[in-house]
Design an enzyme around this catalytic site. Structure first.
Site, PDB file in Angstrom:
ATOM      1  CB  CYS A 285       0.660   6.215  11.186  1.00  0.00           C
ATOM      2  SG  CYS A 285       0.703   8.183  10.613  1.00  0.00           S
TER       3      CYS A 285
ATOM      4  CB  SER B  71       9.640   5.537  15.829  1.00  0.00           C
ATOM      5  OG  SER B  71       8.392   5.947  14.226  1.00  0.00           O
ATOM      6  CG  LEU B  72      11.609   8.835  21.987  1.00  0.00           C
ATOM      7  CD1 LEU B  72      13.657   8.204  21.125  1.00  0.00           C
ATOM      8  CD2 LEU B  72      11.785  10.260  21.891  1.00  0.00           C
ATOM      9  CG  HIS B  73       6.431   5.729  19.351  1.00  0.00           C
ATOM     10  ND1 HIS B  73       5.984   7.489  18.601  1.00  0.00           N
ATOM     11  CD2 HIS B  73       6.345   4.993  18.315  1.00  0.00           C
ATOM     12  CE1 HIS B  73       5.441   6.762  17.264  1.00  0.00           C
ATOM     13  NE2 HIS B  73       6.198   5.048  17.218  1.00  0.00           N
TER      14      HIS B  73
ATOM     15  CB  CYS C  78       2.488   7.857   2.920  1.00  0.00           C
ATOM     16  SG  CYS C  78       3.271   6.402   3.974  1.00  0.00           S
TER      17      CYS C  78
ATOM     18  CB  CYS D 260       6.736  -4.547   9.820  1.00  0.00           C
ATOM     19  SG  CYS D 260       7.872  -3.170  10.225  1.00  0.00           S
TER      20      CYS D 260
ATOM     21  CB  CYS E 133       1.888  -0.331  13.921  1.00  0.00           C
ATOM     22  SG  CYS E 133       2.628  -0.425  12.800  1.00  0.00           S
TER      23      CYS E 133
ATOM     24  CD  GLU F  16      12.993   0.183  10.709  1.00  0.00           C
ATOM     25  OE1 GLU F  16      12.014   0.930  10.999  1.00  0.00           O
ATOM     26  OE2 GLU F  16      14.581   0.709  10.054  1.00  0.00           O
TER      27      GLU F  16
ATOM     28  CB  CYS G 160       5.383  -1.376  16.873  1.00  0.00           C
ATOM     29  SG  CYS G 160       7.015  -1.224  16.004  1.00  0.00           S
TER      30      CYS G 160
ATOM     31  CD  GLU H 274      -2.854  -1.221   2.227  1.00  0.00           C
ATOM     32  OE1 GLU H 274      -4.248  -0.905   1.983  1.00  0.00           O
ATOM     33  OE2 GLU H 274      -2.282  -1.024   3.236  1.00  0.00           O
TER      34      GLU H 274
ATOM     35  CG  ASN I 166      -4.006   7.079  13.640  1.00  0.00           C
ATOM     36  OD1 ASN I 166      -5.532   7.793  12.987  1.00  0.00           O
ATOM     37  ND2 ASN I 166      -3.374   7.239  12.496  1.00  0.00           N
TER      38      ASN I 166
HETATM   39  N1  SAH Z   1       9.390   1.377  10.294  1.00  0.00           N
HETATM   40  C1  SAH Z   1       8.925   3.019  10.283  1.00  0.00           C
HETATM   41  C2  SAH Z   1       7.789   3.606   9.193  1.00  0.00           C
HETATM   42  C3  SAH Z   1       6.489   3.000   9.701  1.00  0.00           C
HETATM   43  S1  SAH Z   1       5.763   3.656  10.664  1.00  0.00           S
HETATM   44  C4  SAH Z   1       9.089   3.433  11.679  1.00  0.00           C
HETATM   45  O1  SAH Z   1       8.333   2.690  12.805  1.00  0.00           O
HETATM   46  O2  SAH Z   1       8.983   4.398  11.905  1.00  0.00           O
HETATM   47  C5  SAH Z   1       5.252   5.338  10.376  1.00  0.00           C
HETATM   48  C6  SAH Z   1       4.929   5.540  11.977  1.00  0.00           C
HETATM   49  O3  SAH Z   1       3.370   5.713  12.147  1.00  0.00           O
HETATM   50  C7  SAH Z   1       5.867   5.622  12.793  1.00  0.00           C
HETATM   51  O4  SAH Z   1       6.191   6.326  13.965  1.00  0.00           O
HETATM   52  C8  SAH Z   1       4.769   4.307  13.925  1.00  0.00           C
HETATM   53  O5  SAH Z   1       5.246   4.055  15.196  1.00  0.00           O
HETATM   54  C9  SAH Z   1       3.665   5.295  13.141  1.00  0.00           C
HETATM   55  N2  SAH Z   1       2.620   3.990  13.588  1.00  0.00           N
HETATM   56  C10 SAH Z   1       2.566   2.817  13.557  1.00  0.00           C
HETATM   57  N3  SAH Z   1       0.971   2.479  13.873  1.00  0.00           N
HETATM   58  C11 SAH Z   1       0.008   3.899  14.107  1.00  0.00           C
HETATM   59  C12 SAH Z   1      -0.888   3.843  14.883  1.00  0.00           C
HETATM   60  N4  SAH Z   1      -2.101   3.160  15.203  1.00  0.00           N
HETATM   61  N5  SAH Z   1      -1.565   5.209  14.853  1.00  0.00           N
HETATM   62  C13 SAH Z   1      -0.506   6.262  14.621  1.00  0.00           C
HETATM   63  N6  SAH Z   1       1.213   6.091  14.019  1.00  0.00           N
HETATM   64  C14 SAH Z   1       1.577   4.684  14.305  1.00  0.00           C
END
Ligand code: SAH
Length: 340
Positions: free
Chosen positions: A328, A209-211, A102, A109, A116, A157, A113, A89, A285
């Site tokens: 995302c 992606s720190l989080h 995007c 992947c 996700c 990734e 996480c 996608e 999301n």
């Molecule tokens: N693998 C890479 C790039 C793809 S994800 C990464 O993790 O950075 C792109 C961004 O969307 C990342 O910051 C990820 O953590 C975030 N993301 C994943 N699931 C999400 C969700 N349900 N809601 C909002 N952001 C999300």
């Protein structure tokens, strides 16, 4: 040999092998990366005989658009079928002043996480550089306008598909004509690959992606933390900005009650103090079954204010594409027949 994804030098070598003048490589590159043709036959400035030989000795693989959906905000998601039948996608995000795409870097992947949808089924394979560029060309043709910004934030990734990703960045930059400063690569934080990327001296934006502000919490959200703890990751980010002069984007996904309190914000601020970075707050999301909720606006504001008071630049992502499952973390699942 596959033509899409080949560099100018590789095309020159191919032309040489076929006893063609070197300028043919420029013509082929133009057809591939500027015109976005789908077959060698469409390269009408090449002599017919050469086209025939080229078509028999090389391949030109383009995706097929299997489905498409559009949101009221004009975000458009394309489901693309690759030559081997795998589906990926890609999302088109039109803004008044720019056209952003995007793109995905892997089929599936491996990062897994907790919040996700993309990691649920594991990784199937890496995309080739050609398949990565195909997404940009396909979306560009669909939009009928030039793509100005590319974010590597779709499924996969990017730094676990390092060679193909870096190759695709160089080709986007040199052949398609997307400025490196308008390309962003987002990673879960593969520390050694960030150090390697720093040496490429590309003027792209690195987004991490720190989080979470500490390893234990982050490991629960992002298993990759077990292998690459925060301390080394942030050192690598510092090395990246030292080498490139570029500000690193720290993405912070806010999950109600899990990582969104003022103490979390304070710890994040302390962690990032003195770094050349800015924090991008991402609204979560909801993904079915993930068990997380989006924080209330007041909580987001308090988090943001805490960071800002500590002198950290904060931006807030404006959510797009939700209604077409293009937000995302939502990519891929729907096409797998599991709509949330
Ligand atoms: N693998 C890479 C790039 C793809 S994800 C990464 O993790 O950075 C792109 C961004 O969307 C990342 O910051 C990820 O953590 C975030 N993301 C994943 N699931 C999400 C969700 N349900 N809601 C909002 N952001 C999300």
């Amino acid at each position: 040999m596959e033509l899409l994804g080949a560099t100018k030098t590789e095309l020159q070598r191919l032309c040489e092998d076929m006893n063609q003048p070197a300028f043919r490589a420029n013509q082929i590159a133009g057809w591939l990366y500027k015109s976005g043709v789908h077959s060698v036959d469409q390269m009408t400035s090449l002599p017919k005989e050469f086209r025939k030989r080229l078509a028999s000795e090389a391949t030109l693989s383009r995706s097929r658009t299997a489905a498409e959906s559009a949101a009221p905000d004009d975000t458009r998601k394309l489901l693309l079928e690759l030559a081997d039948g795998e589906r990926i996608e890609s999302v088109l995000l039109p803004y008044p002043d720019r056209l952003t795409v995007c793109i995905s870097t892997q089929v599936g992947c491996a990062a897994d996480c907790a919040f996700c949808a993309s990691g649920e089924l594991g990784v199937v394979r890496n995309l080739t550089a050609g398949e990565i560029i195909d997404q940009v060309l396909t979306l560009q043709a669909r939009a009928g306008a030039r793509v100005t910004n590319v974010v590597y934030m779709g499924v996969g990734e990017p730094l676990l598909n390092y060679g193909n990703v870096v190759r695709s960045i160089r080709l986007l930059n040199e052949e398609v004509g997307v400025s490196a400063r308008r390309i962003t690569v987002s990673t879960v934080g593969i520390t050694p690959r960030i150090l390697r990327l720093a040496k490429e001296k590309l003027q792209i934006t690195l987004a991490v992606s720190l989080h979470a502000p500490e390893d234990e919490l982050r490991r629960n959200l992002m298993p990759v933390t077990g292998k690459y703890p925060l301390r080394g990751l942030l050192d690598a980010c510092r090395a990246y900005s030292d080498a490139t002069g570029r500000r690193v984007t720290m993405e912070y996904l806010l999950l109600a009650g899990a990582n969104d309190t003022v103490p979390h914000a304070r710890r994040a601020a302390a962690l990032l103090r003195g770094m050349l970075c800015n924090v991008n707050l991402i609204p979560y999301n909801p993904v079915r079954g993930a068990g997380f909720r989006r924080p209330k606006a007041a909580v987001v504001d308090a988090f943001r204010k805490t960071l800002e008071d500590a002198g950290i630049a904060v931006t807030q992502r404006f959510e797009r594409g939700h209604s077409v499952m293009a937000a995302c973390g939502q990519l891929r699942r729907r096409s797998m027949g599991d709509e949330s």
